[in-house]
Enzyme design. Sequence first.
Site, PDB file in Angstrom:
ATOM      1  N   SER A   4       0.328  -0.242  12.290  1.00 53.23           N
ATOM      2  CA  SER A   4       1.196   0.676  11.550  1.00 53.23           C
ATOM      3  C   SER A   4       1.158   2.082  12.113  1.00 53.23           C
ATOM      4  O   SER A   4       2.042   2.884  11.831  1.00 53.23           O
ATOM      5  CB  SER A   4       0.836   0.680  10.059  1.00 53.23           C
ATOM      6  OG  SER A   4       1.245  -0.537   9.459  1.00 53.23           O
TER       7      SER A   4
ATOM      8  N   CYS B 263      -5.444  -6.148   5.030  1.00 53.56           N
ATOM      9  CA  CYS B 263      -5.690  -6.777   6.337  1.00 53.56           C
ATOM     10  C   CYS B 263      -7.099  -6.427   6.816  1.00 53.56           C
ATOM     11  O   CYS B 263      -7.307  -5.873   7.892  1.00 53.56           O
ATOM     12  CB  CYS B 263      -4.631  -6.369   7.352  1.00 53.56           C
ATOM     13  SG  CYS B 263      -4.152  -4.632   7.272  1.00 53.56           S
TER      14      CYS B 263
ATOM     15  N   HIS C 123      -9.533  -5.887  11.105  1.00 51.36           N
ATOM     16  CA  HIS C 123     -10.346  -4.742  11.513  1.00 51.36           C
ATOM     17  C   HIS C 123     -11.786  -5.174  11.803  1.00 51.36           C
ATOM     18  O   HIS C 123     -12.430  -4.629  12.709  1.00 51.36           O
ATOM     19  CB  HIS C 123     -10.303  -3.656  10.448  1.00 51.36           C
ATOM     20  CG  HIS C 123      -8.959  -3.010  10.322  1.00 51.36           C
ATOM     21  ND1 HIS C 123      -8.417  -2.236  11.317  1.00 51.36           N
ATOM     22  CD2 HIS C 123      -8.038  -3.049   9.328  1.00 51.36           C
ATOM     23  CE1 HIS C 123      -7.214  -1.816  10.945  1.00 51.36           C
ATOM     24  NE2 HIS C 123      -6.964  -2.296   9.748  1.00 51.36           N
TER      25      HIS C 123
ATOM     26  N   GLU D 205       0.869  -1.167   0.000  1.00 46.06           N
ATOM     27  CA  GLU D 205       0.000   0.000   0.000  1.00 46.06           C
ATOM     28  C   GLU D 205       0.911   1.224   0.000  1.00 46.06           C
ATOM     29  O   GLU D 205       1.535   1.554   0.990  1.00 46.06           O
ATOM     30  CB  GLU D 205      -0.914  -0.005   1.225  1.00 46.06           C
ATOM     31  CG  GLU D 205      -1.907  -1.148   1.182  1.00 46.06           C
ATOM     32  CD  GLU D 205      -3.009  -0.976   2.195  1.00 46.06           C
ATOM     33  OE1 GLU D 205      -2.794  -0.315   3.217  1.00 46.06           O
ATOM     34  OE2 GLU D 205      -4.097  -1.505   1.961  1.00 46.06           O
TER      35      GLU D 205
ATOM     36  N   ARG E 282       0.544  -7.737  11.980  1.00 47.21           N
ATOM     37  CA  ARG E 282       1.486  -6.633  12.115  1.00 47.21           C
ATOM     38  C   ARG E 282       1.613  -6.142  13.549  1.00 47.21           C
ATOM     39  O   ARG E 282       2.404  -5.250  13.825  1.00 47.21           O
ATOM     40  CB  ARG E 282       1.069  -5.477  11.201  1.00 47.21           C
ATOM     41  CG  ARG E 282       1.314  -5.784   9.733  1.00 47.21           C
ATOM     42  CD  ARG E 282       0.708  -4.728   8.823  1.00 47.21           C
ATOM     43  NE  ARG E 282       0.964  -5.089   7.429  1.00 47.21           N
ATOM     44  CZ  ARG E 282       0.233  -5.953   6.732  1.00 47.21           C
ATOM     45  NH1 ARG E 282      -0.807  -6.539   7.297  1.00 47.21           N
ATOM     46  NH2 ARG E 282       0.535  -6.246   5.479  1.00 47.21           N
TER      47      ARG E 282
ATOM     48  N   CYS F 151      -5.270   1.902   2.959  1.00 50.35           N
ATOM     49  CA  CYS F 151      -5.606   2.348   1.605  1.00 50.35           C
ATOM     50  C   CYS F 151      -7.031   2.878   1.518  1.00 50.35           C
ATOM     51  O   CYS F 151      -7.455   3.320   0.459  1.00 50.35           O
ATOM     52  CB  CYS F 151      -5.398   1.223   0.607  1.00 50.35           C
ATOM     53  SG  CYS F 151      -6.470  -0.181   0.878  1.00 50.35           S
TER      54      CYS F 151
ATOM     55  N   CYS G 219       2.159  -1.301   6.238  1.00 46.80           N
ATOM     56  CA  CYS G 219       0.929  -1.357   5.450  1.00 46.80           C
ATOM     57  C   CYS G 219       0.109  -0.136   5.826  1.00 46.80           C
ATOM     58  O   CYS G 219      -0.650  -0.161   6.786  1.00 46.80           O
ATOM     59  CB  CYS G 219       0.170  -2.646   5.748  1.00 46.80           C
ATOM     60  SG  CYS G 219      -1.335  -2.853   4.790  1.00 46.80           S
TER      61      CYS G 219
ATOM     62  N   CYS H  95      -8.426  -0.905   5.624  1.00 46.52           N
ATOM     63  CA  CYS H  95      -7.332  -1.456   4.833  1.00 46.52           C
ATOM     64  C   CYS H  95      -7.903  -2.352   3.756  1.00 46.52           C
ATOM     65  O   CYS H  95      -8.934  -2.993   3.951  1.00 46.52           O
ATOM     66  CB  CYS H  95      -6.381  -2.231   5.745  1.00 46.52           C
ATOM     67  SG  CYS H  95      -4.995  -2.962   4.875  1.00 46.52           S
TER      68      CYS H  95
END
Length: 560
Positions: free
Chosen positions: A495, A64, A68, A14, A472, A542, A539, A61
């Site tokens: 992230s 991933c 979420h 991403e 992550r 996006c 990541c 995202c």
Amino acid sequence: MAKKITIDPITRIEGHLRIDVEVNNGKVSNAWASAQMWRGIEVILRDKNPKDAWAFAQRFCGVCTTVHAIASIRAVENALHIEVPLNAQYIRNLIIAQHSVQDHIVHFYHLSAFDWIDILSALKGDPKKAASIAQSFSDWSGNSVKEFENVKEKLKGFVKSGRLGIFGSGYWGHQAMRLTPELNLILITHYLRALDYQRKAAQAIAILGGKNPHIQNLCVGGVATAINMDNLATINMERLSYLRKLMQESAEFVEKVYYPDLVILANSYKDWFNYGKGVDNYLAVPEFPIDVKNEKFELAGGVFFDGQTKPYKIFNTYKEKYLIDSITESIAHSWYEGKNKLHPWEGETKPHYTGFQENGKYSWSKAPRFDGKAIQVGPVAQLFAIYASDNSEIKRFIDESLQRIGLKIYDLQSTMGRLVARGIRARIMAHISLKFLDMLMENIAKGDIEYANHTEIPDGEFKGVGFHEAPRGTLSHWIVIKDKKIKNYQAVVPSTWNASPRDEKGIMGPYEASLLGNPVIEPEKPLEILRTVHSFDPCIACAVHTIDPKGNEIVKVKVL
């Protein structure tokens, strides 16, 4: 004189992460991590029905998504003290574990391997020699001379055609590359085969979740994955048998291909256990609930300070007051307006873009802090927690792996250490997948076919948090419900922890701190910077809003 290098985008997945560094005498002396796009999902979620939050939250995202959804549904259930049937917990756990297997395979081969593998060198590799070496590491059936011959010819075809595609922009021939031609050929061959095996884990997720990415099977109080051994349209024995087959195949790939390749890489680049430590405070949360009240977990969490593998505190449940109360977010160097250092339940999302300012605001990422400290999240943190909780069943995967490479757990605090930790976690997730499949089948065999507790949103105001230990690292969704609608919603994602800009005290986030002291042999080809940043599996979300550089509105889109 310091040389300034800007890499934008630096990610292979991403592409919204910008890294700026200053290099002095061949080493990084300063660094800035800048998330270049804004999610905005927190704003979109306001006034929505809390029962629908998870479907929107997946859009944080495009990769991933599952994590979420899980964190979001847990936030609502936590707010309303809702119990989740065992079958639903086991199905969620299976989805979580298989998502991790898929994610880790993709990260190692498709997102970070080309920082260490040289395509040009592989073209000189001897397929017979490569097969002999690969077979000495593993008895995997794919390690044949013919397989390596076919891949070498395929690579030659790419080069001859000039259409290099995914191989077109690497730093091939870089002097920091050091694998032999045969080892390069082995790893590139496995890179291509990994595409098939990550798909098997994705198929397992789709069977249970109805779709992948963006699973469709969650509901507040359980899952919508019906269980009926006599119905072809539900989870039945045929589906469970096929799940086992897929999980066993991806587990074999992890054990016989991914893990040996990781050993090759770690032993070939042992000096990279000396770089990339950075922030040495770590956080992981409990994962894989095994009861209906989210009070017992397969894996513990914990917080670790100052590089100590002995925990400051172990977390056995999501309800730990110290865990919930210690998280704040700074916006001192982030493109937001409002109060600084707010707890997520009081968090604000007021975007205000100013342009990149080294000494001012320079990132869309906020700066999460735990007990006032910058924190690194990810597989290293979770392995520390497993080790500290003395989970002997799972700890053996860590011990076996470290012993084979000749490491101690402390060595995982590094660029190469993060890759090793992620590979160890992939082995653990493959094992846990099969374990929870057995537990699901045993529970169904007892006559329990419950998969959801019907839930209505009551009147009043409620606060909840959904924690999840994602591939992550530590993920948390925070919700405030009032009058049956979402009053406030904040997500503190892995992230965000790791890509954190400086806080109000000027303390760097993990990406930034990990780059200090990093070697840079060729400033025009900053391969070493890629290695360290990619080791975190960056990541950047996006699901974003688009803004005019001057902050003017471009378009309004109605969200249902």
